[in-house]
Motif scaffolding. Structure first.
Motif, PDB file in Angstrom:
ATOM      1  N   MET A 114     -71.297  62.281 -31.272  1.00 49.69           N
ATOM      2  CA  MET A 114     -72.150  62.397 -32.454  1.00 49.69           C
ATOM      3  C   MET A 114     -71.283  62.254 -33.696  1.00 49.69           C
ATOM      4  SD  MET A 114     -75.463  63.202 -31.847  1.00 49.69           S
ATOM      5  CE  MET A 114     -75.997  64.233 -33.212  1.00 49.69           C
ATOM      6  N   LEU A 115     -71.843  61.610 -34.714  1.00 48.73           N
ATOM      7  CA  LEU A 115     -71.130  61.427 -35.976  1.00 48.73           C
ATOM      8  C   LEU A 115     -72.025  61.889 -37.113  1.00 48.73           C
ATOM      9  CD1 LEU A 115     -68.410  60.180 -36.990  1.00 48.73           C
ATOM     10  CD2 LEU A 115     -69.711  58.127 -37.511  1.00 48.73           C
ATOM     11  N   LYS A 116     -71.478  62.763 -37.979  1.00 48.29           N
ATOM     12  CA  LYS A 116     -72.254  63.267 -39.113  1.00 48.29           C
ATOM     13  C   LYS A 116     -71.826  62.569 -40.392  1.00 48.29           C
ATOM     14  CE  LYS A 116     -73.675  67.471 -41.532  1.00 48.29           C
ATOM     15  NZ  LYS A 116     -75.088  67.040 -41.490  1.00 48.29           N
ATOM     16  N   ASN A 146     -62.444  61.005 -29.531  1.00 47.12           N
ATOM     17  CA  ASN A 146     -62.025  62.402 -29.686  1.00 47.12           C
ATOM     18  C   ASN A 146     -62.813  63.112 -30.789  1.00 47.12           C
ATOM     19  OD1 ASN A 146     -60.518  64.705 -29.258  1.00 47.12           O
ATOM     20  ND2 ASN A 146     -58.833  64.065 -30.547  1.00 47.12           N
ATOM     21  N   TYR A 147     -62.883  62.489 -31.960  1.00 53.67           N
ATOM     22  CA  TYR A 147     -63.576  63.099 -33.095  1.00 53.67           C
ATOM     23  C   TYR A 147     -65.081  63.180 -32.855  1.00 53.67           C
ATOM     24  CZ  TYR A 147     -65.448  63.547 -37.846  1.00 53.67           C
ATOM     25  OH  TYR A 147     -66.145  63.967 -38.945  1.00 53.67           O
ATOM     26  N   MET A 148     -65.647  62.155 -32.255  1.00 56.70           N
ATOM     27  CA  MET A 148     -67.092  62.113 -32.035  1.00 56.70           C
ATOM     28  C   MET A 148     -67.557  63.106 -30.977  1.00 56.70           C
ATOM     29  SD  MET A 148     -67.666  57.987 -32.243  1.00 56.70           S
ATOM     30  CE  MET A 148     -66.050  57.537 -31.593  1.00 56.70           C
ATOM     31  N   LEU A 149     -66.635  63.606 -30.151  1.00 54.97           N
ATOM     32  CA  LEU A 149     -67.000  64.558 -29.096  1.00 54.97           C
ATOM     33  C   LEU A 149     -67.016  66.001 -29.576  1.00 54.97           C
ATOM     34  CD1 LEU A 149     -65.010  63.159 -26.025  1.00 54.97           C
ATOM     35  CD2 LEU A 149     -67.484  63.049 -26.404  1.00 54.97           C
ATOM     36  N   GLU A 150     -66.565  66.257 -30.801  1.00 55.81           N
ATOM     37  CA  GLU A 150     -66.386  67.640 -31.254  1.00 55.81           C
ATOM     38  C   GLU A 150     -67.672  68.460 -31.172  1.00 55.81           C
ATOM     39  OE1 GLU A 150     -64.588  67.705 -35.104  1.00 55.81           O
ATOM     40  OE2 GLU A 150     -62.616  67.080 -34.364  1.00 55.81           O
ATOM     41  N   ILE A 206     -68.361  69.328 -27.602  1.00 53.75           N
ATOM     42  CA  ILE A 206     -67.397  70.324 -27.142  1.00 53.75           C
ATOM     43  C   ILE A 206     -67.769  71.700 -27.674  1.00 53.75           C
ATOM     44  CG2 ILE A 206     -64.995  71.072 -27.347  1.00 53.75           C
ATOM     45  CD1 ILE A 206     -64.228  68.075 -27.333  1.00 53.75           C
ATOM     46  N   ASP A 207     -68.142  71.764 -28.951  1.00 57.48           N
ATOM     47  CA  ASP A 207     -68.526  73.050 -29.547  1.00 57.48           C
ATOM     48  C   ASP A 207     -69.726  73.660 -28.835  1.00 57.48           C
ATOM     49  OD1 ASP A 207     -66.506  72.825 -31.387  1.00 57.48           O
ATOM     50  OD2 ASP A 207     -67.783  72.069 -33.005  1.00 57.48           O
ATOM     51  N   ASN A 208     -70.610  72.797 -28.316  1.00 60.43           N
ATOM     52  CA  ASN A 208     -71.801  73.269 -27.604  1.00 60.43           C
ATOM     53  C   ASN A 208     -71.570  73.416 -26.101  1.00 60.43           C
ATOM     54  OD1 ASN A 208     -74.211  73.519 -29.539  1.00 60.43           O
ATOM     55  ND2 ASN A 208     -73.356  71.544 -30.115  1.00 60.43           N
ATOM     56  N   LYS A 209     -70.322  73.232 -25.655  1.00 61.94           N
ATOM     57  CA  LYS A 209     -69.937  73.436 -24.250  1.00 61.94           C
ATOM     58  C   LYS A 209     -70.768  72.589 -23.285  1.00 61.94           C
ATOM     59  CE  LYS A 209     -68.379  78.129 -25.257  1.00 61.94           C
ATOM     60  NZ  LYS A 209     -68.482  79.563 -24.928  1.00 61.94           N
ATOM     61  N   LEU A 210     -70.867  71.304 -23.624  1.00 60.78           N
ATOM     62  CA  LEU A 210     -71.665  70.379 -22.822  1.00 60.78           C
ATOM     63  C   LEU A 210     -70.762  69.519 -21.930  1.00 60.78           C
ATOM     64  CD1 LEU A 210     -74.091  69.334 -25.690  1.00 60.78           C
ATOM     65  CD2 LEU A 210     -74.667  70.772 -23.724  1.00 60.78           C
ATOM     66  N   ASP A 211     -69.930  70.170 -21.135  1.00 57.60           N
ATOM     67  CA  ASP A 211     -68.912  69.468 -20.352  1.00 57.60           C
ATOM     68  C   ASP A 211     -69.439  68.301 -19.521  1.00 57.60           C
ATOM     69  OD1 ASP A 211     -66.819  72.390 -19.650  1.00 57.60           O
ATOM     70  OD2 ASP A 211     -67.002  71.098 -21.414  1.00 57.60           O
ATOM     71  N   PRO A 212     -70.582  68.425 -18.810  1.00 58.73           N
ATOM     72  CA  PRO A 212     -71.044  67.300 -17.985  1.00 58.73           C
ATOM     73  C   PRO A 212     -71.444  66.063 -18.783  1.00 58.73           C
ATOM     74  CG  PRO A 212     -72.085  69.362 -17.308  1.00 58.73           C
ATOM     75  CD  PRO A 212     -71.425  69.624 -18.621  1.00 58.73           C
TER      76      PRO A 212
END
Length: 598
Positions: free
Chosen positions: A70-72, A177-181, A184-190
């Motif tokens: 996601m990109l804001k 890496n940046y777009m996954l933040e 990652i913050d929402n703990k959506l590992d799968p």
């Protein structure tokens, strides 16, 4: 609710995207029975649900193959997903996929209530995402970590191997890496899919009854990547532009051998400001910091690769010569038993056709290569040998000169290593070489040529120059003509497209963070007058028109003195306009939003 995803470490490999009026839903369809991911189309917020909602409208549904991130921007967020992919081979037994198509879905309904100026800026920034959708050379795996070399994968501890792939990843080579933040913050590992930009090529060859599998992987570093001319040198932390790790892997009867080389820009603070000249002048910035920047760069390389042999292929005259001189001077502070430096004047020694003379260079670095070896794993995956050092190559572009050396230097090194490995495993006899097997030899050359072309397309927008020599070992008429065309294409792209492309890259990778305070001045407000309406096609048309009339008048000049006079007048006007275009290049080349004018 978000914690449900933590129970599974496996990535979802098949997904379905539902487009509802107020939300997107990403549903796993790989039989895992995992929770679906809901993304609000108003503000991009996320949650997990176990059952799809009912809707009065019929939602649009499409298969997707991964969530890139996601990109804001100023007022909205944007979901980036993989809509098409293709399997291109395997990496250490795991399928590898290439991204064929990216799609960006806006989550910006809240923009409706934003001020007009903010809407305008959001539109301009989101336009860069259209460029991002065309990003080439993206690869991923659902099962293994493509950001890590075979040696680093083998060195992972048992606990690390149990972690989700994104937590094992090497951040330098994690393109998204940046777009996954947010994920990652929402703990959506799968849902967190690591993506690498670079190249992936392989082939199989039969040597008698033995079948050899050879793979070549390129990983582009995200710290300072970009386009030709627009991203040069190093930053203050020592990260260099367009750093590429190339790994050659051989697999045979359960054995695996790996060898890594790297290349990147000259590790000094320097730049080239695009100004419509074919070769803009080099500018060294903060020369007093050169020793510190070089030291940081090589300290980082030593931590990651062990011993380092830096091979500098830059010319010794002109702007290149000054850069090379400062680089050599700074290297005096870091040269040690573990760091060696060698300057090789590629242009002077090899010229345009004598690339075989790079064997002279190989002789000077062969002892380092043989001493530091390669990774070798047996059938049980046990380490029999490891690589203790790396060769670092640079030219000005980190591209063409380096790409040519891939057949006579990088490829030569890879060739020698592959021959050592095959002798070690008993496939080759003591005097046997790859050249002894013509089909194997041809496939090996094409492997490295494709590798260079892939990186060149991402970096310059064209295939690598001198590609015919890389493929066939000699220059061809067709290759020379193609080089001319590619050189013209690069000139156009450098001046009129790459600024916007660089902005898109910096936006995707978090090198430029969009915020309301800093971004409320539109590009049209930053420049005015002629700059707002002038364009390169207009300038080029005027120059060509002037020379056309000058030529026509000159043809008539032999009959009429008046035509002779007008020919000089038209020629003079054309030269004056061309000089004006060069002196005021910032008027005619594209002005990137995120960088200073060219």
């Amino acid at each position: 609710m978000m914690e449900k995803a933590d129970s599974s470490k496996k990535l979802y490999s098949r997904l379905r995207l539902w487009e509802f009026p107020d939300q997107y839903i990403v549903e796993p369809t790989d039989g895992s029975c995992g929770s679906s991911l809901v993304i609000s189309r108003k503000d991009g917020s996320m949650s997990l649900i176990d059952k799809l909602p009912e809707s009065s409208s019929v939602p649009k549904v499409r298969p997707i193959f991964g969530v890139v991130g996601m990109l804001k921007l100023l007022a909205g967020s944007y979901l980036i997903v993989i809509t098409e992919h293709e399997c291109v081979g395997s990496y250490l037994g795991h399928p590898i996929f290439k991204v064929s198509s990216l799609k960006i879905f806006p989550c910006n309904h809240s923009l409706e209530n934003s001020p007009a100026e903010q809407k305008k800026m959001e539109t301009e920034f989101s336009g860069l995402l259209n460029v991002a959708e065309k990003t080439s050379g993206l690869y991923f795996s659902y099962e293994t970590n493509l950001t890590l070399s075979a040696q680093r994968l083998n060195d992972l501890g048992d606990e690390s191997k149990l972690l989700p792939l994104w937590r094992q990843a090497e951040p330098r080579f994690l393109w998204n890496n940046y777009m996954l933040e947010v994920l990652i913050d929402n703990k959506l590992d799968p849902y967190i899919l690591p993506v690498v930009q670079g190249s992936f090529n392989n082939f199989q060859a039969a040597i008698g009854e033995d079948v050899i599998d050879v793979t070549l992987v390129a990983r582009r570093c995200t710290r300072r990547n970009g386009t030709r001319m627009w991203r040069r040198g190093a930053d203050s932390d020592g990260y260099v532009a367009n750093f590429v790790e190339s790994e050659q892997i051989m697999q045979f009867n359960g054995y695996t051998a790996s060898f890594v080389q790297v290349r990147g820009s000259i590790p000094l603070l320097w730049e080239q400001i695009v100004d419509l000249t074919y070769k803009p002048k080099f500018q060294i910035v903060k020369l007093e910091e050169a020793p510190r920047v070089v030291e940081r760069h090589f300290l980082d390389l030593r931590k990651k690769y062990g011993a380092v042999f830096a091979v500098d292929l830059v010319n010794t005259h002109g702007g290149e010569g000054r850069l090379s001189e400062k680089y050599a001077g700074a290297m005096q502070h870091v040269v040690s038993d573990d760091v060696r430096y060698l300057h090789f004047d590629f242009h002077h020694i090899c010229g345009h056709v004598h690339f075989e003379r790079l064997s002279i260079l190989y002789e000077q670095i062969s002892d380092f290569i043989e001493r530091n070896g390669y990774l070798l794993l047996n059938e049980k995956g046990e380490k029999m040998k490891e690589q203790l050092g790396v060769v670092r190559t640079n030219c000005i572009d980190c591209l063409d000169r380096t790409n040519v050396t891939q057949i006579w230097l990088q490829s030569m090194i890879g060739r020698k290593m592959l021959e050592y490995q095959l002798r070690r495993l008993g496939v080759f006899g003591a005097e046997e070489t790859i050249s002894s097997h013509p089909k194997f030899d041809d496939s090996f050359k094409v492997l490295w040529a494709n590798h260079g072309d892939d990186i060149s397309l991402q970096y310059s927008g064209t295939h690598a120059l001198k590609g015919d020599f890389v493929r066939y070992g000699q220059r061809t008429i067709q290759g020379i003509l193609m080089d001319g065309w590619n050189a013209l294409a690069r000139y156009y792209l450098n001046n009129f497209c790459d600024g916007t492309k660089q902005d898109a890259i910096d936006l995707l990778q978090g090198h430029y963070i969009v915020s309301v305070g800093r971004d409320m001045t539109t590009p049209s407000q930053k420049g005015g007058g002629l700059e707002a309406v002038a364009s390169f096609p207009l300038a080029l048309s005027l120059v060509l028109t002037g020379f056309f009339f000058a030529t026509m008048s000159l043809r008539q000049g032999q009959y009429d003195l008046r035509h002779f006079f007008f020919s000089f007048m038209w020629a003079g006007l054309s030269v004056a306009l061309a000089a004006f275009v060069r002196a005021n290049g910032r008027i005619f080349c594209n002005r990137p939003r995120l960088h200073k004018p060219c």
